[in-house]
Motif scaffolding. Structure first.
Motif, short mmCIF file in Angstrom:
data_model
loop_
_atom_site.label_atom_id
_atom_site.label_comp_id
_atom_site.label_asym_id
_atom_site.label_seq_id
_atom_site.Cartn_x
_atom_site.Cartn_y
_atom_site.Cartn_z
N LEU A 280 75.70 72.90 151.53
CA LEU A 280 74.88 72.98 150.55
C LEU A 280 74.95 74.32 149.80
CD1 LEU A 280 71.79 71.21 152.30
CD2 LEU A 280 73.33 70.10 150.68
N VAL A 281 74.63 74.34 148.49
CA VAL A 281 74.39 75.58 147.82
C VAL A 281 73.12 76.11 148.30
CG1 VAL A 281 74.47 76.69 145.62
CG2 VAL A 281 76.06 74.76 145.94
N GLU A 282 73.01 77.30 148.85
CA GLU A 282 71.80 77.85 149.17
C GLU A 282 70.97 77.95 147.98
OE1 GLU A 282 71.63 80.07 153.00
OE2 GLU A 282 70.72 81.69 151.63
N SER A 283 69.53 77.56 148.15
CA SER A 283 68.73 77.75 147.16
C SER A 283 68.39 79.32 146.60
CB SER A 283 67.50 77.27 147.35
OG SER A 283 67.58 75.87 147.27
N GLY A 284 68.68 79.69 145.57
CA GLY A 284 68.28 81.09 145.06
C GLY A 284 69.34 81.87 145.33
N SER A 285 70.78 81.41 145.86
CA SER A 285 71.83 82.36 146.03
C SER A 285 72.72 82.52 144.77
CB SER A 285 72.41 81.98 147.30
OG SER A 285 73.12 80.63 147.14
N VAL A 286 72.53 81.88 143.75
CA VAL A 286 73.61 81.61 142.93
C VAL A 286 73.47 83.06 141.95
CG1 VAL A 286 74.65 80.48 140.97
CG2 VAL A 286 73.84 79.12 142.88
N VAL A 287 74.51 83.77 141.91
CA VAL A 287 74.36 84.82 140.97
C VAL A 287 75.55 84.87 139.96
CG1 VAL A 287 74.57 87.38 141.01
CG2 VAL A 287 73.56 86.43 142.87
N ARG A 288 75.41 84.78 138.80
CA ARG A 288 76.53 84.76 137.58
C ARG A 288 76.51 86.20 136.94
NH1 ARG A 288 76.76 78.85 136.29
NH2 ARG A 288 75.33 77.79 137.49
N ALA A 289 77.64 86.63 136.81
CA ALA A 289 77.94 87.60 135.86
C ALA A 289 77.57 87.38 134.52
CB ALA A 289 79.52 87.96 136.10
N ASP A 290 77.21 88.63 134.02
CA ASP A 290 76.81 88.55 132.32
C ASP A 290 77.97 88.33 131.44
OD1 ASP A 290 74.01 88.64 133.28
OD2 ASP A 290 74.25 90.59 133.13
N ASP A 291 79.44 89.08 131.88
CA ASP A 291 80.19 89.12 130.90
C ASP A 291 81.34 88.16 131.12
OD1 ASP A 291 80.53 90.36 133.13
OD2 ASP A 291 81.56 92.23 132.48
N SER A 292 81.33 87.49 132.25
CA SER A 292 82.57 86.72 132.58
C SER A 292 82.13 85.13 133.15
CB SER A 292 83.42 87.25 133.44
OG SER A 292 82.87 87.52 134.84
N ALA A 293 83.10 84.48 133.71
CA ALA A 293 82.46 83.21 134.23
C ALA A 293 82.46 83.51 135.86
CB ALA A 293 83.71 82.10 133.95
N LYS A 294 82.59 84.56 136.37
CA LYS A 294 82.32 84.95 137.65
C LYS A 294 81.13 84.51 138.24
CE LYS A 294 85.88 88.26 138.66
NZ LYS A 294 85.99 89.49 137.81
N VAL A 295 81.15 83.91 139.48
CA VAL A 295 79.83 83.40 140.00
C VAL A 295 79.96 83.73 141.60
CG1 VAL A 295 80.67 81.17 139.98
CG2 VAL A 295 78.21 81.40 140.08
N SER A 296 78.88 83.94 142.12
CA SER A 296 78.77 83.83 143.70
C SER A 296 77.52 83.28 144.16
CB SER A 296 78.90 85.27 143.98
OG SER A 296 77.52 85.85 144.53
N PHE A 297 77.72 82.49 145.33
CA PHE A 297 76.57 81.61 145.94
C PHE A 297 76.81 81.50 147.38
CE2 PHE A 297 80.16 78.97 144.20
CZ PHE A 297 80.14 78.07 145.31
N ARG A 298 75.88 81.20 148.15
CA ARG A 298 76.01 81.12 149.51
C ARG A 298 75.98 79.54 149.83
NH1 ARG A 298 74.85 85.90 152.24
NH2 ARG A 298 74.53 84.70 154.18
N VAL A 299 77.14 79.04 150.45
CA VAL A 299 77.25 77.82 151.07
C VAL A 299 76.69 77.79 152.53
CG1 VAL A 299 78.85 75.95 151.62
CG2 VAL A 299 79.28 77.20 149.61
N THR A 300 75.79 76.84 152.77
CA THR A 300 75.25 76.84 154.10
C THR A 300 75.14 75.37 154.72
OG1 THR A 300 72.96 77.01 155.11
CG2 THR A 300 73.07 76.42 152.89
N ASP A 301 74.89 75.37 155.84
CA ASP A 301 74.91 74.11 156.57
C ASP A 301 73.66 74.09 157.29
OD1 ASP A 301 75.48 75.60 158.73
OD2 ASP A 301 77.16 74.68 159.31
N THR A 302 72.60 74.99 156.97
CA THR A 302 71.29 74.88 157.26
C THR A 302 71.15 75.91 158.58
OG1 THR A 302 70.85 73.02 158.54
CG2 THR A 302 70.48 72.99 156.24
N ALA A 303 72.40 75.98 159.27
CA ALA A 303 72.32 76.77 160.40
C ALA A 303 73.08 78.27 160.09
CB ALA A 303 73.37 76.16 161.37
N ARG A 304 74.23 78.21 159.45
CA ARG A 304 74.98 79.44 158.97
C ARG A 304 75.52 79.31 157.51
NH1 ARG A 304 76.97 81.74 163.83
NH2 ARG A 304 77.43 83.51 162.77
N SER A 305 75.69 80.41 156.95
CA SER A 305 76.05 80.41 155.59
C SER A 305 77.15 81.29 155.31
CB SER A 305 74.89 80.65 154.70
OG SER A 305 74.28 81.89 154.60
N VAL A 306 78.19 81.01 154.37
CA VAL A 306 78.96 81.81 153.70
C VAL A 306 78.88 82.31 152.38
CG1 VAL A 306 81.44 81.90 153.59
CG2 VAL A 306 80.52 80.98 155.72
#
Lengths: 149, 273
Positions: A58-84
């Motif tokens: 799942l995409v962890e709630s509140g973890s999505v960060v988008r870059a202002d000047d490009s399409a780059k995005v980062s987020f955390r993927v979680t299975d509720t126990a660990r996340s990457v």
């Protein structure tokens, strides 16, 4: 035994043999049959995979960060126990949302950051009217909170 | 020899089968049309948009029934194949042969609508996950079955080889069905199971059931008609087929309904004597 009984025995035998053979094959290829691995499975890996693989959760709630000047995005993927942490440079599918399922394809570096070159949305088996969803949100129960992977 | 002792084998006799289809098929078609209209109306106008997918989820009203039918028809085909292999009942072979094109069509539609659904929701038309791959294998099994049949000139031999293929392929059906539970797949899990309440709104579920009913009746009608034609072809030299054709000619095209009624009544009469 009549001819008919012989044929019946043969058919049942063939079918039983097939089922056993298939079960053994599927069991042997269990690891390569999965479409993605979960963050917990990634964390449990003893060595970094050299080939590309897919990570899902799942995409962890509140973890999505988008870059202002490009399409780059980062987020955390979680299975509720660990996340990457996953980074991606590209257009995300419409259903990509916080709290919803996602599958990312790419490679993982030594710091544990997953560099995705493809991101797919994974929706669940719940189908709910939009109004019902709004009512649930008003009551304070966000969707996807009870989901498990 | 068989029909007298086992009542449900009455329709394994080509002549009785012909009369049964003649009486049944029009009603199956009508039922399919009525259910499809009701199902499409409910699906498009009554069922609300989904909370995540908006309107694109509505493709499930075609996708899910056809996918179910694709799997179910294969099970049915395999069952007829076993009956054909063990008991050598010709009608079972006819039924298996006539199920294959419809099953292939259903599987193809399921794959096609799945791709159209996948593009907006997942972000891809196709992935090689367990559910999608095993469904593609199902389509190839249907096509292989049909190809094998037509590759062998001898009808009986080709039929037996194809029946064996149908039997072998049946292991794929539970793999398709349970793939989303056994492995991580991109395809989501089951919304509708026999053991628990469906995880969708009642109006959505109603539309799905109506469309499933329509799909069932359509498949039954088309398969039975195809089998009927096959039977007439196989039995072209027999007296009863000549009688059927003659009755058609006497009654003319203006009264096809009457011809059907006369004919099934006549067959019933003969059955009694």
């Amino acid at each position: 035994m009549t001819k008919r009984q012989k044929r019946l025995t043969l058919v049942v035998g063939v079918l039983a043999g097939l089922v056993i053979a298939t079960a053994l094959i599927l069991n042997a290829f269990r690891d390569s049959m999965v479409f993605f691995v979960t963050p917990s499975e990634v964390m449990a890996m003893t060595e970094l995979p050299e080939r590309k693989f897919r990570i899902g959760g799942l995409v962890e709630s509140g973890s999505v960060v988008r870059a202002d000047d490009s399409a780059k995005v980062s987020f955390r993927v979680t299975d509720t126990a660990r996340s990457v942490v996953v980074t991606y440079d590209g257009i995300l599918p419409d259903l990509f949302r916080e709290g919803q399922g996602v599958v990312a394809e790419g490679w993982i570096d030594t710091e544990g950051t997953f560099h995705a070159d493809k991101v797919l949305a994974r929706h669940d088996e719940e189908y709910m009217p939009a109004e019902a969803q709004a009512a649930i949100e008003r009551a304070g129960h966000p969707p996807g909170a009870g989901q498990e992977y | 020899m068989l029909p007298r002792r086992i009542p449900w084998l009455t329709f394994a006799a080509p002549r009785n089968f012909h009369a049964l289809v003649q009486a049944l098929a029009p009603w199956l078609v009508r039922g399919a049309v009525v259910l499809a209209i009701a199902g499409l109306y409910t699906g498009f106008f009554v069922a609300p948009p989904d909370y995540q997918q908006g309107n694109s989820y509505r493709i499930l009203f075609i996708h899910v029934p056809t996918a179910w039918m694709g799997m179910f028809l294969y099970l049915l085909m395999a069952m007829y194949a076993v009956i054909h292999l063990v008991w050598r009942i010709k009608m079972a072979d006819v039924m298996a042969r006539c199920l294959a094109p419809t099953g292939a069509l259903m599987t193809f539609v399921a794959l096609w609508t799945g791709a159209l659904w996948g593009a907006p929701t997942w972000g891809t038309f196709w992935v090689w996950d367990a559910r999608l791959t095993s469904t593609l294998v199902l389509l190839f099994l249907y096509l292989g079955y049909m190809a094998l049949r037509s590759a062998v000139d001898d009808r009986e031999k080709g039929g037996r080889a194809a029946s064996l293929l149908a039997l072998v392929g049946v292991v794929n059906v539970p793999i398709i069905y349970f793939s989303v539970e056994w492995w991580h797949t991109l395809h989501q899990g089951m919304s509708v199971t026999l053991t628990s309440a469906p995880s969708m709104a009642p109006s959505m579920f109603t539309a799905l059931l109506l469309m499933t009913g329509a799909c069932w009746l359509y498949c039954a009608a088309v398969t039975l008609r195809r089998a009927q034609v096959d039977v007439l072809e196989r039995e072209a030299d027999t007296q009863w087929v000549r009688d059927v054709v003659q009755r058609r000619e006497v009654n003319g095209v203006s009264r096809p309904g009457a011809a059907v009624a006369d004919e099934s009544a006549a067959v019933r009469e003969e059955g009694r004597s």
